[in-house]
Write a protein that holds these residues in place. Structure first.
Motif, PDB file in Angstrom:
ATOM      1  N   ALA A   1     -33.786  -2.833  19.904  1.00  0.00           N
ATOM      2  CA  ALA A   1     -32.644  -2.087  19.365  1.00  0.00           C
ATOM      3  C   ALA A   1     -32.757  -0.640  19.795  1.00  0.00           C
ATOM      4  O   ALA A   1     -33.784  -0.191  20.323  1.00  0.00           O
ATOM      5  CB  ALA A   1     -32.615  -2.202  17.842  1.00  0.00           C
ATOM      6  N   ALA A   2     -31.673   0.103  19.577  1.00  0.00           N
ATOM      7  CA  ALA A   2     -31.631   1.513  19.974  1.00  0.00           C
ATOM      8  C   ALA A   2     -30.817   2.299  18.957  1.00  0.00           C
ATOM      9  O   ALA A   2     -29.980   1.733  18.242  1.00  0.00           O
ATOM     10  CB  ALA A   2     -31.002   1.652  21.369  1.00  0.00           C
ATOM     11  N   ALA A   3     -31.093   3.599  18.881  1.00  0.00           N
ATOM     12  CA  ALA A   3     -30.361   4.471  17.959  1.00  0.00           C
ATOM     13  C   ALA A   3     -30.012   5.774  18.663  1.00  0.00           C
ATOM     14  O   ALA A   3     -30.760   6.228  19.537  1.00  0.00           O
ATOM     15  CB  ALA A   3     -31.186   4.756  16.709  1.00  0.00           C
ATOM     16  N   LEU A   4     -28.874   6.348  18.284  1.00  0.00           N
ATOM     17  CA  LEU A   4     -28.415   7.626  18.845  1.00  0.00           C
ATOM     18  C   LEU A   4     -27.829   8.462  17.725  1.00  0.00           C
ATOM     19  O   LEU A   4     -27.072   7.944  16.887  1.00  0.00           O
ATOM     20  CB  LEU A   4     -27.384   7.380  19.945  1.00  0.00           C
ATOM     21  CG  LEU A   4     -26.796   8.616  20.644  1.00  0.00           C
ATOM     22  CD1 LEU A   4     -26.588   8.345  22.139  1.00  0.00           C
ATOM     23  CD2 LEU A   4     -25.452   9.035  20.022  1.00  0.00           C
ATOM     24  N   GLN A   5     -28.171   9.753  17.713  1.00  0.00           N
ATOM     25  CA  GLN A   5     -27.657  10.666  16.702  1.00  0.00           C
ATOM     26  C   GLN A   5     -26.606  11.553  17.336  1.00  0.00           C
ATOM     27  O   GLN A   5     -26.868  12.247  18.327  1.00  0.00           O
ATOM     28  CB  GLN A   5     -28.786  11.516  16.116  1.00  0.00           C
ATOM     29  CG  GLN A   5     -28.348  12.320  14.892  1.00  0.00           C
ATOM     30  CD  GLN A   5     -29.541  12.958  14.185  1.00  0.00           C
ATOM     31  OE1 GLN A   5     -30.565  13.228  14.804  1.00  0.00           O
ATOM     32  NE2 GLN A   5     -29.416  13.199  12.889  1.00  0.00           N
ATOM     33  N   LEU A   6     -25.400  11.516  16.764  1.00  0.00           N
ATOM     34  CA  LEU A   6     -24.304  12.345  17.271  1.00  0.00           C
ATOM     35  C   LEU A   6     -24.498  13.799  16.845  1.00  0.00           C
ATOM     36  O   LEU A   6     -25.340  14.114  15.997  1.00  0.00           O
ATOM     37  CB  LEU A   6     -22.961  11.811  16.756  1.00  0.00           C
ATOM     38  CG  LEU A   6     -22.608  10.386  17.181  1.00  0.00           C
ATOM     39  CD1 LEU A   6     -21.312   9.945  16.509  1.00  0.00           C
ATOM     40  CD2 LEU A   6     -22.483  10.295  18.693  1.00  0.00           C
TER      41      LEU A   6
END
Length: 497
Positions: free
Chosen positions: A358-363
């Protein structure tokens, strides 16, 4: 994404300071230019607001006074030394640099081949440059360099080098990478100019460490993390402290070489114009920080990114374990762990929930977006689509790429191109989105959000392929990757530092 650095102030102050330094000498200053001249992304990350081409833009303000001398070592030509970030050899990079400088209106006066000893490859490179109308000079190996000062500063040392003919007050001496011999070229020219009755000057332009920030300031610690493979160490400049009673920051190599440089200056001039390595510098970056906390936080994030990069390189056998331990020590000094990077826990939690990468990104506004591995998309590709839909205000249940459009791409990959992985990578999903945008307004709206991903932080629960890494870089997403292969349960170590 908070700005912490005043780039306009920097351009004005830096160019003005260099002009002022030129006036200290006989209108001739040799400026050793360290670091990357027009693609300094490290500086732009730790000093938010600093533009990657700031140093180039600053030099353009001095274009009427400046000429550039590019230095390359014959030994690096001989062994086809490669720039790690660009993947091209040093000699090819010299050609690239000449082209870029000229396109930006800067005058490239000449190329100097250092450590020249008649190497065939260096001889061929010299001839190639001369056929292009570029003046080339040869500098030779001096026995006992840099310790044997009497020999070095003599007609049998610097005096044997070919004199570089320059025509402008500011001579910027740069190179494709470290170890090329920039400093030796500058000092050789000081000796040669002195013989001709000209009292030329020498100065050094290195952005990091920033001399007027505290030794353990996160910006300076981030520089140590960035140079962990070189084992550079920031330290208080003892010569400056003794001469002026003020603490300033320099790094070990400059401090170690200063007594030798000082002796050379005394041999050439009769006296040294500088009392410390800090005196030699002209860097004004520390005076242009407008939000110190923003720069501190950006630098803390950079240290964690460097840590993950070293973990990945160690897993691939590309660096020694000592490099990882050094950055762990720097993290301890900065009082941070990987959990101070919010996307790390978000990605690992999503991976645990789904039982797959999985992956995560913070705007920019703090919203956290995640992506999971599916039959159609890899985690990075899913993350990218989810982030673009979130930015465009499109419901996540809405398909901006039809599953029917993805299937032919999967068939192409597996049936005709020999791939065992049918899932789409980030570059493939962007092409599919672009095709959909021709007939789907939502797809076009999502595509229009791509520039808004620049500067966002991301993390994946496993190592990813080079395609996804390159795509993140092209989109200016600052990504880290867990040091774990997708098909192996083995971590390099626990991410609890």
């Amino acid at each position: 994404m908070k700005l912490g650095f005043d780039n306009d102030k920097y351009l004005q102050m830096q160019s003005s300071h260099i002009r002022e330094r030129i006036s200290h000498f006989d209108n001739k200053l040799y400026l050793e230019f360290g670091g990357k001249l027009f693609d300094d992304y490290h500086a732009s990350r730790v000093l938010p607001g600093f533009q990657p081409d700031s140093k180039l833009r600053m030099l353009k303000q001095l274009a009427d006074q400046a000429e550039i001398v590019i230095v390359i070592s014959a030994e690096d030509i001989e062994k086809n030394k490669v720039r790690g970030d660009l993947g091209i050899t040093y000699d090819k990079d010299v050609m690239r640099l000449i082209s870029v400088y000229r396109q930006n209106g800067l005058f490239v006066g000449s190329v100097v081949i250092t450590k020249y000893a008649g190497q065939e490859s260096a001889h061929l490179f010299r001839n190639r440059l001369k056929k292009m109308g570029i003046q080339v000079y040869r500098h030779y190996v001096i026995p006992g360099y840099p310790a044997n000062v009497p020999l070095i500063v003599s007609d049998e040392g610097y005096g044997k080098n070919e004199y570089i003919k320059t025509s402008r007050p500011l001579v910027v001496v740069t190179a494709p990478g470290p170890g090329s011999g920039k400093m030796a070229v500058c000092l050789s020219q000081l000796y040669q100019e002195h013989k001709r009755g000209i009292r030329a000057g020498y100065a050094k332009f290195e952005t990091f460490p920033i001399w007027n920030l505290p030794l353990k300031h996160p910006v300076n610690l981030a520089y140590e993390a960035a140079t962990a493979d070189l084992n550079d160490i920031n330290m208080i400049d003892p010569f400056h402290l003794e001469a002026y009673g003020k603490s300033t920051v320099n790094y070990n190599r400059d401090v170690e070489i200063f007594p030798v440089l000082n002796a050379m200056f005394q041999q050439i001039y009769g006296e040294s114009p500088y009392k410390s390595p800090t005196d030699m510098g002209v860097n004004m970056a520390g005076n242009c920080i407008c939000d110190d906390e923003a720069c501190q936080e950006a630098s803390r994030q950079e240290i964690i990114r460097r840590y993950y990069d070293s973990l990945g390189r160690f897993l691939a056998g590309a660096c020694a374990e000592d490099e990882v331990y050094k950055i762990e020590m720097l993290m301890n000094q900065a009082g941070i762990t990987v959990h101070d990077r919010p996307v790390v826990d978000a990605a690992l939690k999503r991976a645990e929930e789904t039982g797959a990468p999985a992956a995560a990104l913070q705007l920019a506004d703090g919203r956290m977006i995640t992506g999971k591995t599916s039959n159609l998309l890899g985690a990075c590709a899913a993350l990218l689509l989810n982030a673009l839909k979130e930015l465009a205000g499109i419901d996540h249940a809405c398909h901006v790429i039809s599953p029917e459009a993805i299937e032919p791409i999967q068939i192409l990959k597996t049936k005709y191109l020999g791939s065992r992985n049918p899932r789409l990578h980030t570059d493939e999903v962007l092409i599919a989105l672009s095709v959909s945008a021709a007939t789907d307004k939502n797809a076009q709206l999502a595509l229009d959000q791509l520039p808004r991903l620049a500067g966002c932080q991301a993390h994946t629960s496993v190592m990813v392929g080079s395609v996804d890494k390159k795509q993140f870089k092209k989109l200016s997403i600052q990504a880290t990757f867990e040091a774990k292969y997708e098909n192996s349960p083995i971590f390099f170590k626990e991410s609890g530092v």
